[in-house]
Write an enzyme that holds these catalytic residues in place. Structure first.
Site, PDB file in Angstrom:
ATOM      1  N   CYS A  79      11.971  23.781  92.773  1.00  0.00           N
ATOM      2  CA  CYS A  79      13.330  23.099  91.639  1.00  0.00           C
ATOM      3  C   CYS A  79      14.700  24.108  91.888  1.00  0.00           C
ATOM      4  O   CYS A  79      14.827  24.707  92.336  1.00  0.00           O
ATOM      5  CB  CYS A  79      12.875  22.092  91.128  1.00  0.00           C
ATOM      6  SG  CYS A  79      14.143  20.708  90.576  1.00  0.00           S
ATOM      7  N   HIS A 170       9.532  18.151  93.040  1.00  0.00           N
ATOM      8  CA  HIS A 170       8.028  17.858  91.957  1.00  0.00           C
ATOM      9  C   HIS A 170       6.954  17.838  92.948  1.00  0.00           C
ATOM     10  O   HIS A 170       6.321  16.818  92.602  1.00  0.00           O
ATOM     11  CB  HIS A 170       8.462  18.265  90.786  1.00  0.00           C
ATOM     12  CG  HIS A 170       9.739  18.245  89.930  1.00  0.00           C
ATOM     13  ND1 HIS A 170       8.799  19.795  89.648  1.00  0.00           N
ATOM     14  CD2 HIS A 170      10.846  18.426  89.967  1.00  0.00           C
ATOM     15  CE1 HIS A 170      10.393  20.237  89.021  1.00  0.00           C
ATOM     16  NE2 HIS A 170      11.245  19.714  89.324  1.00  0.00           N
ATOM     17  N   GLU A 172       3.313  18.516  91.692  1.00  0.00           N
ATOM     18  CA  GLU A 172       3.148  18.929  90.965  1.00  0.00           C
ATOM     19  C   GLU A 172       2.524  17.237  89.926  1.00  0.00           C
ATOM     20  O   GLU A 172       1.824  17.393  89.324  1.00  0.00           O
ATOM     21  CB  GLU A 172       2.835  19.804  89.773  1.00  0.00           C
ATOM     22  CG  GLU A 172       4.485  19.892  88.882  1.00  0.00           C
ATOM     23  CD  GLU A 172       5.500  20.265  89.262  1.00  0.00           C
ATOM     24  OE1 GLU A 172       6.738  20.445  89.092  1.00  0.00           O
ATOM     25  OE2 GLU A 172       5.642  20.014  91.055  1.00  0.00           O
TER      26      GLU A 172
END
Length: 512
Positions: A79, A170, A172
Site C-alpha cells: 500500500c 493488504h 495481511e
C-alpha cells in the site's frame, strides 16, 4: 538465532496483522519504526514495508530510501510502501478518482514468484485514497483489479540488487483470501526462510537466554493468574528453578474465589508462590474515590508498595520477572509521526526503577495467541491459557464510582454467575473477554410484594483477535435471560441487568 523478516512500520493500523501472519508461517519477524536505521545481519532475510495513514505527497510523510534497502535484501512494499516505491523510482502517485476501500478481485495476473498458485479472481482488501497513476519506467504490472490498473508490480532490472515486489492491497487481513499464500511466497520462496520459528525452538532458546542472563541469581515476579504472567513464570522457572520467587496479591478486586484457585493452580505447576492478603489496605485507600484515573493510580501504586514490601524480604534478589508481550512493546514505541504512542507500558509499572532490578521478560517478542501456543507446549492447563483477559486494576474499574468491600462482593457474585453460565452454555471459549460491571445507578424494582431500590449490573462480552478492536458478542437470548434471572434472584442488592452492545471503537472494552 532464527532467520528474520523485518517489518518497517509506517503507522498502519494493520502492521501487527502483518507480523502475526508471518509468525503463523513459523517465521520470526520484528516490527521496527520506519525512522530507525536497519541493522543488516546474516539472519535478516527480507523487509516488508507497511501501509500508512500518510499520503506519500504529504511533506511530513516518512520516506526511507527503498532502493538502498533493496540493494541488500528482497523487499515487499504494501500500500503506502508500494506508492512510496513508485514515487521514489520516478513514477506518479495521486488521489484516486474514486474511493478504493473494501473488497476487490485480482485479474490479468502475470506469472511471477509473488503470485505463485494465486488465481485470477482472488479477493483482496483495498484501503487507500491515493493510487499509482503512472509506474516508473521499466517497472512491470503483474496484477490488476476492475478499478485499479496497478494492483501489483515488480521493479525493473537494474533498479536494485534484489527484486522489489509491491502491492496496493493488504494481504495481511482475512478479507484477502490468498493473502497468507502471498506472504508465504515472499518469505519462503523469495527470501528463502526455512520456517524454524516453532514453540519448541522458542522455549529452548528462551530458557538458555534466561540462564545466561540470570546465572545463579534470584528472580522475583508478581503473578496475576492470567496467561501472560503464568507462561512467563513457567519459562523462568524452567530456567532457574527455585530461584524464582512469585508473589500473588489479593487486592480485594479479584474475581470470586480467584485467590485460592490461582494459588492452587500455581502449586500444581510447581511455582514457588506466596499469596498476600492485602484486601483491607486497598479498600481503605479507595474509600471515597470516584475518579477512574485516580482509582487506577491508587490501585497500581499500592500494588507496587505491597509487592515491594514482600520482595525486600528475599535476600540478594536482582532480577524482576514480567509478562510483557509484543503488543505492549510495540505500543510503547512511536513511529515518530505516522503513529502516536498509545501507552507507556510495564506490567508492573514503576517497579524496575524503584527496586533497581534488571528485567527478565521472556514473552516480549510474542503476541497473545503465540503465548498460548508456548503455554500448551509447556503443558500448562487450559484453565490458565484460555482465561479471558482481566484488567490490572481488576474489579476496581468495573465498579463505577466509589469502590467498597460490599460492592466488590456484590459484583464478584454477579460476575461468577455470568462466567459460570457462559461455561455451562459452552460460550466461554468463543468470547475474547466477558465480565459484569456494577453501575452507580439504582432503580425501582418489585420483589414479591415489596418495592426495591437497588443497583444495576451491565454485562459485557466481546469477540476479538487481539483486543485492538472488538465487536459485541451476539449472545443467545435464552442465555441472557437465564443470567439476568439468576443474578437478580441470587445477588442481594441487584434488581436490574442490562447488556452492553457497543463495539470497540468507538467504545472501549472496559467502562473505565
Amino acid at each position: 538465532m532464527n532467520e528474520k523478516i523485518l517489518i518497517l512500520d509506517f503507522g498502519s493500523q494493520y502492521t501487527q496483522l502483518i507480523a502475526r501472519s508471518v509468525r503463523e508461517l513459523n517465521i520470526y519477524c520484528e516490527i521496527q519504526p520506519c525512522t530507525k536505521p536497519i541493522e543488516y545481519t546474516e539472519q535478516l532475510k527480507g523487509v516488508i514495508l507497511s501501509g500508512s495513514p500518510f499520503s506519500v505527497n504529504d511533506p511530513q510523510a516518512p520516506k526511507p530510501d527503498i532502493k538502498a534497502i533493496a540493494d541488500k535484501l528482497p523487499v515487499l512494499a504494501i500500500c503506502y510502501g508500494a506508492q512510496l516505491l513508485a514515487q521514489q523510482a520516478g513514477g506518479t502517485v495521486g488521489k484516486s478518482t474514486h474511493r478504493e476501500y473494501g473488497r476487490a478481485h485480482l485479474k490479468d495476473l502475470i506469472d511471477n514468484p509473488l503470485l505463485a498458485t494465486i488465481s485470477s479472481g482472488s479477493q483482496v482488501w483495498m484501503s487507500h485514497s491515493d493510487t499509482i497513476k503512472e509506474l516508473p519506467a521499466g517497472f512491470n504490472v503483474i496484477a490488476k483489479t476492475e478499478s485499479i490498473p496497478v494492483a501489483a508490480f515488480t521493479s525493473a532490472e537494474g533498479y536494485a540488487n534484489n527484486t522489489v515486489y509491491a502491492i496496493q492491497f493488504h494481504p495481511e487481513v482475512t478479507h484477502s483470501i490468498d493473502g497468507r499464500q502471498l506472504l508465504k511466497n515472499f518469505t519462503v520462496d523469495i527470501c528463502g526462510c526455512t520456517r524454524d520459528w516453532t514453540p519448541a525452538a522458542f522455549i529452548q532458546e528462551t530458557v538458555e537466554r534466561i540462564r545466561k542472563q540470570v546465572g545463579n541469581g534470584k528472580v522475583v515476579m508478581a503473578l496475576s493468574g492470567g496467561v501472560d504472567s503464568t507462561v512467563a513464570a513457567t519459562l523462568i522457572h524452567k530456567a532457574v528453578g527455585e530461584n524464582l520467587y512469585c508473589i500473588f496479591v489479593d487486592n480485594g478486586l479479584l474475581r470470586k474465589g480467584e485467590f485460592e484457585q490461582v494459588l492452587d493452580g500455581y502449586k500444581h505447576l510447581g511455582l514457588n508462590t506466596k499469596g498476600i492478603d492485602a484486601r483491607k489496605r486497598f479498600y481503605d485507600a479507595l474509600a471515597g474515590v470516584t475518579d477512574p484515573e485516580r482509582k487506577r493510580k491508587i490501585i497500581g501504586g499500592l500494588f507496587i508498595d505491597v509487592f515491594h514490601d514482600e520482595a525486600t524480604h528475599i535476600q540478594d534478589v536482582h532480577f524482576l520477572g514480567q509478562g510483557t508481550i509484543y503488543p505492549d512493546v510495540i505500543e510503547s514505541v512511536s513511529v515518530n509521526g505516522p503513529s502516536v504512542t498509545i501507552k507507556s507500558h510495564h506490567n508492573v509499572g514503576g517497579l524496575p526503577e524503584k527496586m533497581h532490578m534488571e528485567l527478565v521478560e521472556p514473552l516480549r517478542l510474542l503476541f497473545k495467541d503465540e503465548v498460548r501456543r508456548i503455554g500448551r507446549e509447556l503443558g500448562i492447563d487450559d484453565v490458565f491459557l484460555q482465561r479471558h483477559p482481566f484488567p490490572g486494576p481488576g474489579l476496581g474499574i468495573r465498579i463505577l464510582g466509589e469502590v467498597t468491600e460490599e460492592k466488590a462482593k456484590m459484583l464478584q457474585e454477579a460476575d461468577a454467575i455470568y462466567i459460570q453460565l457462559m461455561r455451562d452454555y459452552e460460550l466461554y471459549n468463543e468470547i475474547w473477554q466477558a465480565g459484569a460491571i456494577l453501575l452507580p445507578v439504582q432503580s425501582v424494582g418489585v420483589m414479591g410484594d415489596e418495592r426495591t431500590y437497588e443497583f444495576t449490573v451491565a454485562l459485557r462480552a466481546v469477540t476479538s483477535v487481539d483486543g485492538m478492536t472488538a465487536d459485541w458478542a451476539h449472545l443467545p437470548y435464552d442465555f441472557l435471560a437465564k443470567v439476568s434471572n439468576d443474578i437478580i434472584n441470587r445477588v442481594k442488592g441487584i434488581n436490574r441487568v442490562v447488556y452492553d452492545i457497543s463495539s470497540k471503537p468507538p467504545a472501549t472494552i472496559e467502562w473505565e
